[in-house]
Structures are given as C-alpha cells and as structure tokens.
Enzyme design. Structure first.
Site, PDB file in Angstrom:
ATOM      1  N   SER A 257       0.816  -1.212   0.000  1.00 41.19           N
ATOM      2  CA  SER A 257       0.000   0.000   0.000  1.00 41.19           C
ATOM      3  C   SER A 257       0.853   1.267   0.000  1.00 41.19           C
ATOM      4  CB  SER A 257      -0.934   0.026   1.214  1.00 41.19           C
ATOM      5  OG  SER A 257      -1.834  -1.065   1.190  1.00 41.19           O
TER       6      SER A 257
ATOM      7  N   GLY B  40      -4.490  -1.764  -0.678  1.00 41.55           N
ATOM      8  CA  GLY B  40      -3.672  -1.489  -1.853  1.00 41.55           C
ATOM      9  C   GLY B  40      -3.472  -0.005  -2.055  1.00 41.55           C
TER      10      GLY B  40
ATOM     11  N   GLY C 250      -2.979   3.733  -4.376  1.00 50.66           N
ATOM     12  CA  GLY C 250      -3.568   4.453  -5.497  1.00 50.66           C
ATOM     13  C   GLY C 250      -4.935   5.042  -5.207  1.00 50.66           C
TER      14      GLY C 250
ATOM     15  N   CYS D 267      -9.545  -1.622   3.723  1.00 52.76           N
ATOM     16  CA  CYS D 267      -8.757  -0.501   3.211  1.00 52.76           C
ATOM     17  C   CYS D 267      -9.172  -0.133   1.781  1.00 52.76           C
ATOM     18  CB  CYS D 267      -7.271  -0.838   3.301  1.00 52.76           C
ATOM     19  SG  CYS D 267      -6.192   0.614   3.294  1.00 52.76           S
ATOM     20  N   PHE D 268      -8.353  -0.424   0.778  1.00 50.75           N
ATOM     21  CA  PHE D 268      -8.731  -0.148  -0.602  1.00 50.75           C
ATOM     22  C   PHE D 268     -10.034  -0.875  -0.948  1.00 50.75           C
ATOM     23  CE2 PHE D 268      -7.837  -0.127  -5.296  1.00 50.75           C
ATOM     24  CZ  PHE D 268      -7.637   1.239  -5.434  1.00 50.75           C
TER      25      PHE D 268
ATOM     26  N   GLN E 265     -12.961   1.161   0.161  1.00 50.94           N
ATOM     27  CA  GLN E 265     -13.236   2.264  -0.763  1.00 50.94           C
ATOM     28  C   GLN E 265     -13.939   1.762  -2.028  1.00 50.94           C
ATOM     29  OE1 GLN E 265      -9.287   3.882  -1.248  1.00 50.94           O
ATOM     30  NE2 GLN E 265      -9.059   4.106   0.963  1.00 50.94           N
TER      31      GLN E 265
ATOM     32  N   ASN F 198      -3.501   2.615   7.019  1.00 47.79           N
ATOM     33  CA  ASN F 198      -2.624   3.127   5.972  1.00 47.79           C
ATOM     34  C   ASN F 198      -3.502   3.517   4.796  1.00 47.79           C
ATOM     35  OD1 ASN F 198      -0.747   3.744   4.025  1.00 47.79           O
ATOM     36  ND2 ASN F 198      -0.209   1.621   3.604  1.00 47.79           N
TER      37      ASN F 198
ATOM     38  N   GLY G 135      -4.844   7.096   2.295  1.00 49.81           N
ATOM     39  CA  GLY G 135      -4.879   8.515   1.974  1.00 49.81           C
ATOM     40  C   GLY G 135      -6.175   8.929   1.319  1.00 49.81           C
TER      41      GLY G 135
ATOM     42  N   HIS H 292      -6.776  -2.071   9.053  1.00 46.86           N
ATOM     43  CA  HIS H 292      -6.148  -3.366   8.802  1.00 46.86           C
ATOM     44  C   HIS H 292      -6.348  -4.313   9.981  1.00 46.86           C
ATOM     45  CE1 HIS H 292      -3.272  -2.242   5.328  1.00 46.86           C
ATOM     46  NE2 HIS H 292      -4.117  -1.244   5.492  1.00 46.86           N
TER      47      HIS H 292
ATOM     48  N   GLU I 121      -5.474  -7.259  10.111  1.00 48.67           N
ATOM     49  CA  GLU I 121      -4.378  -8.234  10.126  1.00 48.67           C
ATOM     50  C   GLU I 121      -3.095  -7.650  10.695  1.00 48.67           C
ATOM     51  OE1 GLU I 121      -3.047  -5.667   7.089  1.00 48.67           O
ATOM     52  OE2 GLU I 121      -5.043  -6.396   7.571  1.00 48.67           O
TER      53      GLU I 121
END
Length: 386
Positions: free
Chosen positions: A52, A236, A238, A264-265, A268, A306, A308, A358, A360
């Site tokens: 990530s 991930g 981007g 996370c990703f 989204q 983690n 953005g 996360h 994990e």
C-alpha cells in the site's frame, strides 16, 4: 529512481519548496514520491513491505528507528515497497533476539533511498498543516544541486490522486494459501490482490479457509472458477476512482449475493460499487494507534491504518441513518474518532461489509482480528440459506 551505495549528505525537498538537510540513509541517489507520515512506535518492517506504500516516501514520527533490526519472518510481501524512508535517529546497531539484519543495509540492498538526521517532528507538523504532497530525497552528487533545481524534479513527479497502482503491486499469477496442518478446510475464498499483505491470507487460512489469491486483473469468470464461498478485496495503493475494472467486478459479486469482505482499498471500492464517492484526505491515516468506534457494539478499537483516500458520506459527517444505494441501504458501521472519517460499511440487504483499517496488523493492535470470524459467520449463514 537511481541509486548507488556511497554514503554522505542528503537533502529532502517538498513540493512547496521547504527543504530539510540530513544524512544519507539506505541507498544513495534520488527518489520522488508522495510524502506521508506514519505514527507507529514500532512495526517499521511491516510498513516498509506493505504494498500500500508503493510510490510513497514514509516519514516515521517515532524518533528512533532500526532498533530491532530486520528479519525474514516480518516481511509482509517479497520486497520493500516504499519509494523513500525518512527517520530522525537511526539505530547504531540492532538489538533484538529476532534480528537477522540491519535496517540501513536492508534499505541499501533494496535500492531504497532514505535520509536521516531530519527533524521529523517539524516535518510531520508541516505535512499535517499543509497536507500530503510530493517530495524528493537527494543524496550523492544531487545533494549539492541548488534547491530550485531539485524542486523542479519533485514537481515533475506524478500526483497520487488519479494514479492507478493496484496492478503494479498485485501478484502476476494466482496462488493458494491453504489451512495449516490440523485445521480442516471448510471454506473457499477468492481474494483479489490489490496489494495484499502476507498476514491476511494466513489469518484466514487459520480459520479453515482455503484462500485463492488472484491478480487484480482477474475476470469474473476467473473468480467464479475457484468456486468461492466468499470474496475478499485487499488493501492497496492508489486512487480508488481509477479502479474501474475492480469496481465493476465487485458489482458482479454484489449482484450474485456472494458474501463479501473488504479492507482498506477494498472498503473504498465497496463504497464506489454502491454509488458512494471517494475523496483524498488532507494527510491520511497511517500508523498502529488509530481509535475507531464500532457503532454496533459501542466499543472503541485501536487499529492499524494506511490510507490517503476515504469513502464520502451523502450527508457529510456519517450519521446512524443508512444511505440508499442500488443494492439497498448501507450503514456507516465504524467511524474514526479523530476526524469522523467513514471507517466501515455494512450493507443491509446483501451480505457485504468492509472496514478502512487493517485487522491483520502484524506489528500493533489485534483489536479488529475478530472481523475475519465475522466473515466466516457470514459465509456460514449464506451456506445455510442456499
């Protein structure tokens, strides 16, 4: 990125023109990326090897880094992914019974350009006030160039917003993580690798899940070919707005009613699949000490983050009321206590949920590991209704 192995002075230049002088740490050369800060007191090896962080220059807010060295067991992927690394006081030598190497040497071997001796507190406060921005680290001959010249190199780097990076970090070929010896395989999960960390399929496998880790480019037919009981989308890098293929694939999952879990990703992308917007945070959430409220239980979990980017809520600040989507109501299941950012989604009419953090976390809190059990329960309920 270009790098050699000679030490010496170094300089960090932000895209707004502010510069910090220091010493070379890791490989010597030039690197550019997005400057972000991580608030973890430990766990730097997990950060470095988390896909990530691809194309990001990570500033560690803890002053002493490298104390515990490095070892192959704490690698979350096959390589170090950060574009650059910024520390204040690197350890003179590692001191830990699990250490099998030196962090500075590991960075040099991986060609990761870093800088030490930087006032990371001042740098972090600057990023917190001005927002994440592009940055360059320059050592070797480039460290002696005028800051104005170095700044041009920084401003020519691509921005994180609009960047499609999941395919760059995803596995090129499918692979399987099976339950350990003594644990009977009960479930099959198709896990789309958008930048997955090694601990994630390991924790699922420990619960009797045979995990088929698939490339980010996988088609619907390839996903169905593993005959999954559930589908998982990983973390991930981007901009989620660029992940059109992955979002379309997720809509197929929701259409068929397969149980879905995203982190996370993946959180989204669930938001975008449901028709919710995503947006870039000013400086993001990174570290292993982020408080999140679970609205269903009222408990506060300390979590590892983690990211953005985040999911936008129709009414701005998330409320207890659900939002209408083409797949029925969706609720904001978790919220960040520092800034009210959406930290989780739960669909009411389809078996799908996700969290922005996360569960994990290998170095850090284990408060959220129960979410893997929740995924198993969802698959059990879906099988019972079939």
């Amino acid at each position: 990125m270009r790098a050699t192995s000679t030490a010496g002075p170094a300089v960090l230049v932000l895209e707004d023109g502010r510069a910090f002088a220091g010493q070379s740490y890791g490989a010597v050369g030039t690197t550019v990326g997005e400057a972000v800060f991580s608030t973890g007191m430990t766990g730097y090896q997990e950060t470095l090897t988390d896909p990530s962080y691809h194309r990001q220059v990570v500033v560690m807010t803890a002053p002493h880094i490298g104390n515990t060295g490095v070892n192959p067991h704490d690698m979350e992927s096959s390589r170090i992914w950060v574009a650059g690394f910024v520390v204040r006081d690197p350890a003179l030598r590692p001191s830990n019974w699990r250490s099998q190497g030196d962090l500075d040497e590991a960075l040099r071997t991986s060609g990761v350009v870093g800088i030490s001796g930087v006032d990371t507190r001042a740098l972090t406060r600057h990023l917190r006030d001005r927002g994440a921005m592009r940055v360059g680290i320059f050592s070797g001959p480039d460290a002696g160039r005028p800051v104005e010249e170095l700044l041009r190199t920084v401003t020519q780097a691509p921005r994180m917003a609009g960047s499609a990076l999941a395919e760059e970090v995803s596995t090129p070929h499918p692979y399987v993580v099976s339950p350990p010896e003594g644990v009977a395989p009960r479930w099959t999960v198709a896990a789309l690798d958008l930048g997955i960390k090694g601990t994630t399929p390991t924790l699922m496998a420990a619960r009797g899940i045979r995990v088929h880790v698939l490339p980010a480019t996988s088609t619907w037919e390839e996903l169905l070919a593993v005959e999954p009981d559930g589908v998982f989308f990983s973390n991930g890098p981007g901009d989620p707005a660029t992940a059109e293929h992955e979002t379309a694939l997720l809509r197929r999952v929701l259409d068929t009613g397969l149980p879905f879990f995203g982190i996370c990703f993946g959180n989204q992308l669930l938001g975008r699949a449901l028709g919710l917007p995503t947006y870039k945070l000013a400086f993001g959430h990174r570290g292993i000490n982020q408080p999140v409220l679970d609205r269903a239980t009222g408990k506060v979990e300390v979590t590892a983050h983690n990211h953005g980017f985040a999911v936008g809520w129709p009414e701005g600040t998330p409320t207890d009321e659900g939002a209408d989507t083409p797949y029925g109501p969706v609720r904001c299941s978790h919220v960040a206590l520092n800034d009210d950012v959406v930290e989780g989604l739960r669909c009411v009419d389809v078996p799908a949920f996700s969290v922005q953090y996360h569960p994990e976390a290998a170095a850090g809190p284990h408060d959220a590991e129960h979410l893997f059990d929740r995924f198993v329960t969802m698959m059990e309920e879906h099988r019972a209704q079939a």
